[in-house]
Each structure stands twice: as C-alpha cells, then as structure tokens.
Design an enzyme around this catalytic site. Structure first.
Site, PDB file in Angstrom:
ATOM      1  N   GLY A 182     -23.744  -4.418   8.327  1.00  0.00           N
ATOM      2  CA  GLY A 182     -23.449  -3.095   7.782  1.00  0.00           C
ATOM      3  C   GLY A 182     -22.698  -3.140   6.471  1.00  0.00           C
ATOM      4  N   ALA A 183     -21.951  -4.221   6.228  1.00  0.00           N
ATOM      5  CA  ALA A 183     -21.204  -4.331   4.977  1.00  0.00           C
ATOM      6  C   ALA A 183     -22.146  -4.386   3.778  1.00  0.00           C
ATOM      7  CB  ALA A 183     -20.310  -5.560   5.015  1.00  0.00           C
TER       8      ALA A 183
ATOM      9  N   GLY B 245      12.367  13.433   2.444  1.00  0.00           N
ATOM     10  CA  GLY B 245      11.940  14.652   3.110  1.00  0.00           C
ATOM     11  C   GLY B 245      10.565  15.106   2.666  1.00  0.00           C
ATOM     12  N   GLY B 246      10.439  16.412   2.428  1.00  0.00           N
ATOM     13  CA  GLY B 246       9.170  16.980   2.016  1.00  0.00           C
ATOM     14  C   GLY B 246       8.682  16.473   0.678  1.00  0.00           C
TER      15      GLY B 246
END
Length: 542
Positions: free
Chosen positions: A440-441, A222-223
């Site tokens: 870009g790397a 859950g939370g």
C-alpha cells in the site's frame, strides 16, 4: 412678529460687526481706542495653542512609554533570561526601518481589581502589532510583550491581533506570530477567553488563504497553545520554551509530539532562520511559488547519486544526501525521530516541497511509514497544495509499520490521511522511486494512480506487493528449493520493469540525471491546471 425677531437679530449682528470694524479702523489710522477688550477669537486661539501643545506632549509621552513596554526594570529582567524584548524581536525579524506599527495607543479596558489605575495601564498593552517586510516582501506580525503583565491576553490584546490578521487576509500577506505569553489575563475573565476565540476563528479563516507561522519564544500557556497549533508552521526556542496546558510544563527538548516543526538555541538564531524560511513561501494562495535567480545549471549531472543506494537492500543510506545533491538551495523543516523528511527546496529557480522517506532510520522502523510520519507528511502535502508549491516525492518504503501499537493507535486512519492528501493535491507532482515501493505504501506515495504527473524509477527500484522472502514463503509454502524460488521472484518482481511495462512509471532513469529531469519537468508543469469536483469541503479522515 417672528419675521421682526429675525430682522432684529440680524441688525444686532451687523452692529457688532460695525463695532469691530470701527476698532480696526482706529488702529489702522493711528488712533488708539480708549478701551480695546480682548476679542473672543483671540481667547479661542490662545486656548487652542495651549491645548494643542498639551496633546502633542501627551502623544510623545505615550510613545515613549510604549517603547519600553512594562518598564526598564522588566526589560532588564527579560535580557537576563537571555531573551529579547517584543520590539527587539520585531526589529531583528523585519527589514531595517520597514516596520509600521498599529494600535500603539490601545490600552486595556478592565476596571476590576485595581486595573483601572494609571500604573496598570501601558500604551499598546501586552502585544506589538503591525506590518513590515522580509527581504522586501510584505508580512504582518504580532509580538507578545512579556514585560507587560507577562504577555497575558486581554480583550485589547486580542483586538490588535485580530485587526492585523483581517488586514493580512484582505491584502494577501502572511502572518507571523511571536508568542511569549502567560495565557489569559485572569482579571478580565470571560473577555480574555472571548479574545482567544476571536483569534482562533481568524486562524481557521486564514488557513489556506495566507501562510501562518508561529514562533514560540517563551511560555505559551492555557488556551494560547491552540492558536500556534492552528497555524501552518510552528518553531520554538529550546532553552526558554515550554508549552503549558492545565499547568503542566512540557519542555520541548524532551517532547517529540510533532507540535513544533523545528527548535533553535536562542532568539537570534530562531529569527534569522525564520527570515530565511520565509523566502520559500508565497504571500498568499493567489500567488505562485516564489522564483528567484539560480546560477546552478539545471542540466547538471550528479554522479554521486549513481552509487548512493547500497547493493544490499537491507542496508540504510541517508536521504539527506540525495536532497543536497539535487537541490540548488534548500531549507529543511523537520522534527527528529520521524520516518520522513519534509523540506522546501530550490532545484532550479522554483521553490518546491520535497517529501522523502528517511531510510537512515531503517534500523528503528525499517523505513516503514508509521502514524507520526503519515500525519506529518499529510499536513506538509496539503500546505504545498494550498499554496501552489510543486511536490517532489522520493520513495523507498517497504510498507506501513506493522504491530499492535500501530494498530491500536489507528495506523489505517492516519495512513489514509497521507493517501488523501496526495490524491487531492492538484499542484505539479513528481515522484522518484529509489529502491523499495512495496504494498500500500507504493500507492500512497504519490503514485501514478493518485494523479502523479511524472513518475520515475531508478534501476535499483523494486515495485512489488511485498519483499521477495515474505512472498516466497507464502507462494511456495511447504515446497523445497526456497532459495531458487526467491531468486525467481526477484528476477520477475524485484525490479522496475513490472511497473514500467504497465506505464505506472514513465521512465527508468539513471540516478545521476535526476536533477536534470526534475528541473525540466518543473518547467513544463508550471502551466498545469487541474480542478477537483465542486464540494463544500472534503471529509479527510481526521
């Protein structure tokens, strides 16, 4: 009249004293009074003695009850599942006799559904909290107790955790959470949900202030899953672990989502590795990276690195071989099937963070940066920067992974996270290009343009917009002698000289001297001071 009343009351008080002294005088000179009634002081002393004894007994009784959690039967059931109890885990994690427990007598305050009965109240509730030491270094810890209501979180449970987190931030010490909980305590309703929110707030406020580590040692439902997700590092135990959100079980060993950084076979292995991992972390953002004695010479040459990169640029090699060659002591912290290796390393005396493209996976993704590796790398770089840990980056990246799947998944946005992290970092940054640094790397991987302090290239390095074959097909499209054109391109661009002559790399070094260079640079950069422009906070592309 008022004055007369006061005077009379004073006379009565004096007469009572006279009577008492008279009795004492008779006893003193051997005369026994006919009637010596028990004094008020004697009665009070007797009551206090009995009451004090009763309190001491109650304290001991509560302490004994707290030590066995939900009872011996549930403790035995925990052991049968191959799991340690909450207190056993704390004792194994911390140095012997260093644990100082807090809030042992805290109990839940729920009065609904029969919870107010004594049989449903356990001293300390479902979590053990306190502080201790790991190898002599201060740490705050909480350990959820599955034997008490399945480790479910109550208001009192949350209050105990929040208290030690506040103390940790006040004194500047890491927080370790040992999670083993079934989620919110349903009987308490919204109070348990409020408790989760209180913990989440502390996780956020402590982020970048003190290191936070989560170890999932049982269900995390859950939370409860969001608190570990907010911490800096999350480790898990394979056999018994599962995260459960909305009731769906997700075994870790078939889940490579990046939620956890590493998994271990059992509680003992996990806790012992956590002790070792803790040695690489500073206590807070006010402390420098840990320094410890090292007997491995800082000027040692590593001859094996001269032949580690294959002659064929398409052939893979294991990045871990380079890491183990340059390190004095290392602790890898990584997840499988991801294109980068992130780990903490001791190259000389100082702890550093190491970021490395995993070229051995080149058969799958050709060593490209993809969504998962970008996110993983960005978070690691930001942690190192937050806690003053120098960053060493080894580069062998042909670019970002192409394809519609990556485009639909947002590779541009996720790749920007890694770029942002390197550009924002102000800690010492050392970069070594071992082979490919394309497109870009090249820029993203801690290049000189992103304020890299020292950038090296090996003789095998290739710094270019793209590989030779693809570049030739574009430049010489439709022309003959493609092989000659490709050889010409390789001669001009597929080497470290184009970057070196422009000052984009500081030196072209022999691979065997890499360790010596790194150790020397770390010594110089230890006094580095760099400040970013003031801002409330940056807007990283999340």
């Amino acid at each position: 009249m008022a004055a007369f009343g006061v005077a009379r009351s004073r006379c009565g008080l004096i007469n009572s004293f006279r009577g008492s002294f008279g009795v004492l005088a008779q006893v003193k000179y051997g005369a026994t009074p006919a009637l010596a009634p028990q004094s008020h002081v004697q009665r009070v002393c007797r009551w206090y003695s009995v009451s004090h004894l009763s309190v001491k007994e109650r304290i001991e009784k509560k302490r004994k009850a707290a030590l066995i959690g939900g009872g011996q039967k549930r403790v035995d059931a925990q052991h049968k599942r191959g799991k340690l109890t909450a207190r056993e885990r704390v004792e194994l994690l911390l140095d012997p006799e260093s644990f100082m427990e807090t809030d042992m007598f805290v109990e839940h305050r729920c009065s609904d559904f029969g919870m107010e009965q004594d049989t449903n109240k356990f001293p300390g509730d479902s979590v053990v909290t306190g502080r201790g030491r790991i190898n002599g270094r201060l740490v705050y810890v909480f350990s959820q107790d599955f034997t008490v209501f399945g480790g479910s979180l109550s208001g009192a449970h949350a209050q105990k955790i929040c208290k030690i987190m506040d103390q940790a931030m006040t004194v500047g010490a890491p927080v370790i959470g040992l999670n083993d909980s079934g989620g919110a305590r349903i009987q308490e309703g919204v109070e348990s949900l409020a408790g989760y929110a209180d913990i989440f707030l502390r996780n956020v406020l402590a982020s970048g202030v003190v290191p936070q580590i989560s170890l999932i040692m049982g269900p995390c439902a859950g939370g409860a899953v969001y608190s570990p997700a907010l911490t800096d590092f999350t480790f898990m135990v394979k056999v018994v672990d599962f995260l459960k959100l909305r009731g769906l079980k997700i075994p870790f060993f078939i889940c490579f989502s990046g939620v956890a950084h590493r998994a271990f076979e059992n509680d003992v292995e996990a806790l012992l590795n956590l002790r070792e991992f803790f040695n690489f972390l500073p206590l807070s953002n006010q402390d420098p990276a840990p320094i410890r004695e090292c007997h491995d010479p800082s000027d040692r040459l590593v001859k094996s690195l001269d032949t580690i990169v294959p002659f064929e640029s398409t052939k893979a090699y294991d990045m871990l071989d380079i890491i183990h060659a340059v390190r004095a002591q290392t602790h890898t912290c990584t997840a499988p099937l991801v294109e980068v290796i992130t780990c903490f390393l001791c190259s000389d005396r100082r702890r550093t963070g190491l970021f490395r493209d995993h070229a051995q996976l080149r058969q799958k993704h050709r060593g490209c940066l993809d969504i998962n590796s970008s996110v993983k790398g960005a978070r690691f770089v930001r942690f190192c920067d937050a806690f003053n840990i120098p960053i060493i980056t080894f580069v062998d990246v042909p670019g970002f992974l192409p394809g519609t799947a990556q485009e639909y998944g947002g590779i541009i946005r996720h790749g920007a996270k890694l770029l942002f992290a390197f550009a924002e970092a102000t800690v010492p940054k050392i970069t070594i290009i071992t082979r490919k640094a394309y497109g870009g790397a090249y820029d993203v991987m801690s290049s000189k343009h992103l304020r890299g302090d020292v950038n090296y290239a090996w003789p095998t390095a290739e710094v270019a917009v793209m590989g030779a074959k693809g570049a030739v097909q574009i430049i010489f499209r439709g022309k003959e002698n493609q092989a000659e054109a490709e050889a010409e391109y390789v001669e001009k661009f597929a080497n470290p000289f184009p970057a070196a002559v422009r000052g984009f790399v500081d030196d072209i070094i022999e691979p065997s001297s890499t360790r010596r260079k790194i150790c020397s640079d770390l010594e110089v950069l230890a006094s580095k001071k760099q400040v970013n422009p003031w801002k409330k906070h940056a807007n990283i592309p999340l």
